[in-house]
Design an enzyme around this catalytic site. Structure first.
Site, PDB file in Angstrom:
ATOM      1  N   CYS A 398      39.742  37.065  46.392  1.00  0.00           N
ATOM      2  CA  CYS A 398      38.769  37.152  47.470  1.00  0.00           C
ATOM      3  C   CYS A 398      39.070  36.133  48.570  1.00  0.00           C
ATOM      4  CB  CYS A 398      37.359  37.033  46.900  1.00  0.00           C
ATOM      5  SG  CYS A 398      36.141  37.837  47.961  1.00  0.00           S
ATOM      6  N   HIS A 525      37.218  41.071  42.787  1.00  0.00           N
ATOM      7  CA  HIS A 525      37.156  40.059  41.721  1.00  0.00           C
ATOM      8  C   HIS A 525      37.508  40.697  40.385  1.00  0.00           C
ATOM      9  CE1 HIS A 525      35.108  36.813  44.009  1.00  0.00           C
ATOM     10  NE2 HIS A 525      34.686  37.827  44.728  1.00  0.00           N
ATOM     11  N   GLU A 527      38.183  39.422  37.687  1.00  0.00           N
ATOM     12  CA  GLU A 527      37.699  38.660  36.522  1.00  0.00           C
ATOM     13  C   GLU A 527      36.465  39.280  35.876  1.00  0.00           C
ATOM     14  OE1 GLU A 527      37.710  37.606  39.674  1.00  0.00           O
ATOM     15  OE2 GLU A 527      35.987  36.356  40.181  1.00  0.00           O
TER      16      GLU A 527
HETATM   17  N1  GLN Z   1      33.762  33.969  52.025  1.00  0.00           N
HETATM   18  C1  GLN Z   1      34.578  35.134  51.935  1.00  0.00           C
HETATM   19  C2  GLN Z   1      33.867  36.400  52.376  1.00  0.00           C
HETATM   20  O1  GLN Z   1      32.668  36.423  52.457  1.00  0.00           O
HETATM   21  C3  GLN Z   1      35.096  35.305  50.526  1.00  0.00           C
HETATM   22  C4  GLN Z   1      34.034  35.636  49.548  1.00  0.00           C
HETATM   23  C5  GLN Z   1      34.467  35.437  48.117  1.00  0.00           C
HETATM   24  O2  GLN Z   1      35.466  34.792  47.846  1.00  0.00           O
HETATM   25  N2  GLN Z   1      33.720  35.979  47.175  1.00  0.00           N
HETATM   26  O3  GLN Z   1      34.498  37.378  52.631  1.00  0.00           O
END
Ligand code: GLN
Length: 592
Positions: A398, A525, A527
């Protein structure tokens, strides 16, 4: 429908969540279909707006629910897919009752905690308990309900009252209360003390709940006379008192409960002895044994913001663990506070700076997890650059993926001021931008959340292979920003490929660097869908690359597609090859 309620007494942090998940796992091992509900008595509607620093990670579900991390434990232990409704909070209940009141549904009556809130709680539990979470049709057999907090908390009172009424309503034989408590040992005399448990059981009774099973946390197994005393004072039969003594890791907890026949006691209370089969935990036991005996380390540097509280990255740690066990490696996580890698730290506290870089350079693989806010961003970029330039296996999740793109644009494309507009709204080279559909005024539940499909663009990229040559994969998201579609061509021409995109082709999901052993960044994600016996594909790739066996794993996962494409396409990187969570267990001669 049968219900198992798990409550906690004396102190918080006794491992109630793990106990409840383990009970679920054991009942599942007895052939029953199990679902779970976690009750969090806080006023937040969900965990989405809560700081991971205070509360541990925010777990994301397929349906986009942002929930308590205990739901992650349930999904991992029971291999289930839960929904946002499986996490019940005070906020949700009050909101539903107030909404009804505004609509006029209470026909002019005074709306009160008892009976309106307590009825709403019971209706919620009954409704959600009947929803299958294992991919099969029809309602589950048992619902395990975990009540967060400790007995006596003001916040949990309406829930206790509702559950007391509920246990009466469903009647004996359908409800089993497991109370998790503490039996401390005073070091001076070395005696196991029962008084705190007696008090907390008394508290429970005074609130209208009667424990059927006592699960006592203690350093060692309870002595016989201690059990006898607890039984007398708490009115719980001795065979229904189990000890959760300290074990090397949480995979032992279901086995600990099984050895003490906790499942039999529960099945008896629930009149299920006739329906259940002998608990089969062969696979779980085998995997736990492997975990216990691992020697050969694989070092992963976690370059994060919250390095003080490991719960902030719980699912990432679990996913690393699942992959390491599958590769027969002992996972060593080196926590690197991203800001310690930055130039400013070199000037202010050079020792700290050096120590952080030494850790990073000593690692076999580097992981940059998700995150929000600009603290440590520059440090994460430096770590990513180091991984890229020094051929160190890298996984960016992310924010980690977004920063990998920023770093590439700065170093390779020469856009020195490239940035995400999250950190530099006016940057002339915005390679990560705010998504058009996002909300700038409301924080709660307004991100791109939950399961979305990623289509592979290049069949022979590493990620597609790791997912078993799937055409697409469904993974969970939680973000507001995305890679700027207008800069894709330029970035790709320079060697960073976007190998996975959404159905429109405009939203970037997976990046891979050419000519690097393993450099993968993902907008989602992975995970959250990793399971003990089914490690997440991309984590497996990282660990395998970090331990020098990526080729073998890639070949093995290529074969998976031939036997079970559908499962892989569903996003669980699994299949016959990973039986027992062991990449090498399919007798394909890859054992080394
Ligand atoms: N801050 C970034 C976004 O909002 C990444 C978010 C995250 O890593 N979950 O896109």
């Amino acid at each position: 429908m049968k219900y198992v309620l798990v409550t906690g007494g004396v102190v918080s942090g006794l491992g109630k969540g793990v106990t409840a998940s383990s009970i679920g796992l054991l009942l599942q091992a007895c052939g029953l279909r199990v679902t779970s509900i976690k009750i969090d008595p806080y006023l937040n509607t969900d965990a989405g707006t809560m700081s991971p620093f205070e509360h541990g990670e925010v777990f994301v579900l397929d349906d986009g629910g942002e929930v308590d991390l205990d739901l992650g434990n349930y999904e991992r232990f029971l291999d289930s897919t839960l929904t946002r409704d499986n996490n019940l909070t005070t906020g949700k209940i009050y909101q539903s009752v107030i909404d009804k009141e505004r609509k006029g549904d209470y026909l002019g009556r005074t709306v009160q905690v008892v009976p309106h809130i307590t009825d709403a709680i019971q209706e919620w539990i009954e409704r959600v308990a009947n929803v299958p979470v294992d991919g099969k049709d029809g309602p589950p057999d048992v619902c395990v309900i975990e009540l967060g907090g400790t007995i006596g908390d003001i916040e949990s009172m309406p829930f206790i009252e509702a559950l007391g009424q509920f246990s009466y309503k469903v009647g004996p034989g359908n409800f089993c209360l497991v109370h998790v408590s503490l039996v401390p040992v005073l070091s001076v005399v070395g005696e196991q003390k029962t008084k705190p448990t007696q008090h907390s059981v008394r508290g429970l009774r005074s609130l209208g709940l009667t424990p059927n099973i006592l699960a006592c946390r203690s350093t060692k197994a309870l002595e016989d006379n201690v059990k006898t005393k607890l039984s007398q004072f708490c009115h719980v039969p001795e065979e229904n008192i189990v000890t959760l003594y300290d074990v090397p890791n949480i995979w032992h907890v279901p086995l600990l409960l099984r050895d003490q026949k906790a499942h039999e006691a529960i099945l008896k209370e629930l009149n299920l002895l006739g329906k259940a089969v002998e608990a089969d935990v062969t696979e779980w036991t085998a995997r736990t044994k492997i975990y216990d005996t691992l020697q050969d380390p694989v070092r992963i540097a976690m370059v994060g913001k919250y390095t003080g509280l490991t719960d902030s990255y719980l699912s990432v740690l679990k996913a690393l663990l699942h992959a390491s066990v599958a590769c027969h490696k002992k996972l060593v996580v080196d926590w690197v506070a991203a800001s310690d890698l930055e130039e400013i730290t070199a000037q202010e506290t050079p020792d700290v700076h050096k120590a952080a870089w030494d850790l990073l350079k000593g690692a076999d693989g580097i992981l940059v997890p998700g995150g929000f806010g600009d603290r440590g961003v520059q440090g994460k970029i430096l770590a990513t650059k180091y991984a890229r330039e020094n051929q160190v296996p890298f996984l960016g999740i992310c924010l980690g993926m977004q920063l990998a793109v920023v770093e590439f644009a700065r170093s390779i494309l020469g856009f020195e001021d490239a940035n995400s507009t999250e950190f530099e709204p006016e940057t002339p080279s915005p390679c990560v931008i705010f998504m058009p559909e996002g909300s700038t005024t409301h924080m709660g539940g307004t991100m791109r959340l939950g399961s979305r499909r990623t289509y592979f663009q290049v069949p022979d990229c590493k990620s597609a292979k790791l997912y078993g040559n799937a055409k697409f994969v469904d993974e969970r998201h939680r973000h507001r920003y995305e890679v700027n579609p207008d800069m894709i061509q330029e970035i790709e021409n320079a060697g960073l490929s976007f190998v996975g995109k959404d159905e429109t082709g405009r939203r970037m999901e997976i990046v891979e660097l050419q000519n690097h052993p393993y450099f993968v960044g993902v907008q989602f994600h992975p995970e959250f869908k990793s399971r003990p016996g089914k490690p997440s594909a991309l984590f497996l790739g990282l660990i395998a690359a970090a331990s020098g066996c990526l080729e073998a794993v890639l070949q093995a996962s290529g074969k998976v597609s031939k036997v079970s494409t559908t499962r892989v396409a569903n996003g669980a990187a699994t299949g016959k090859v990973y039986q027992n969570g062991n990449v090498y267990s399919n007798g394909n001669g890859l054992h080394h």
